[in-house]
Design an enzyme around this catalytic site. Sequence first.
Site, PDB file in Angstrom:
ATOM      1  N   CYS A 100      14.955  13.625   8.152  1.00 44.97           N
ATOM      2  CA  CYS A 100      16.212  14.074   8.492  1.00 44.97           C
ATOM      3  C   CYS A 100      16.994  14.626   7.463  1.00 44.97           C
ATOM      4  O   CYS A 100      17.908  15.447   7.470  1.00 44.97           O
ATOM      5  CB  CYS A 100      16.883  12.944   9.129  1.00 44.97           C
ATOM      6  SG  CYS A 100      16.615  12.474  10.838  1.00 44.97           S
ATOM      7  N   HIS A 137      15.249  12.694  18.677  1.00 42.78           N
ATOM      8  CA  HIS A 137      15.025  14.239  18.175  1.00 42.78           C
ATOM      9  C   HIS A 137      13.322  13.908  18.073  1.00 42.78           C
ATOM     10  O   HIS A 137      12.986  13.016  17.796  1.00 42.78           O
ATOM     11  CB  HIS A 137      15.472  14.104  16.742  1.00 42.78           C
ATOM     12  CG  HIS A 137      16.805  14.950  16.694  1.00 42.78           C
ATOM     13  ND1 HIS A 137      17.517  14.761  15.472  1.00 42.78           N
ATOM     14  CD2 HIS A 137      17.459  15.850  17.349  1.00 42.78           C
ATOM     15  CE1 HIS A 137      18.909  15.391  15.988  1.00 42.78           C
ATOM     16  NE2 HIS A 137      18.526  16.048  17.070  1.00 42.78           N
TER      17      HIS A 137
END
Length: 269
Positions: free
Chosen positions: A262, A165
């Site tokens: 996150c 990511h």
Amino acid sequence: MYTPRRYLMCPPAYFAVTYSINPWMDPAKPVDLPLAVAQWEALRDTYRSLGHTVEELAPDPELPDMVYAANGALVVDGRVLGARFAHPERAREAAAHREWYRAHGFAEVREPEHVNEGEGDFAVTASWLLAGRGFRSSPLSHSEAQEFFGRPVVGLDLVDPRFYHLDTALCVLDDTRDDAVMYYPEAFSPGSRAVLARLFPDAVVAGEADARAFGLNAVSDGHHVLLPQAAVGLFEPLRERGYEPVGVDLGELLKGGGSVKCCTAELRG
């Protein structure tokens, strides 16, 4: 000075590493759930001690990865682009996030056509919307985000599966006064590295050890930078640029492939 922010987090009440889709995750290593909860609460309380507001999304026992709230949507100027997850294990999280935003006064909530994993692969700077691609989010989601938010999108290719990511390889340090970031160059393709060097000539450039410690999976309010305490090589460069690094321990959450960023979605506008 910095402006207090508003964040969304989801408690890890049911968190477990139940499948493996990246090199960080090992289902054979069980999560110490009480420790994970304590680490998550410490992060939440640190935000609040710095003057920020933290909203909580109720966890769902059938969605143990929802603790990674950043992946559920991208919010810019009060508009919400929901997520469409790449893997079936997390697909149902998307609707839960959209429902939360609608229930909390966000009038424009879009269900996307193309795969994107929220702030996992989108990062907001003062001038651009940076958009990662290569492992999770579809390149088609970039034009969708640009049309929805009316902001120029800069696509960046991720090439190292350890950094699956954008938020594992790049952190926006200031999204109001200027375009300040820190990033790990080797996570990106040569062309994307050249783009980053052109756009952010004064960026904090991380080394491999700090990147592997998830040091770029961080959250900045424009002054304080909350990041994993193991990313020791980033602390002094941040201080030299006027930021105040705040080290936190999210070792149990890292077992699932995520750290500070996150666990944190920013509610902009």
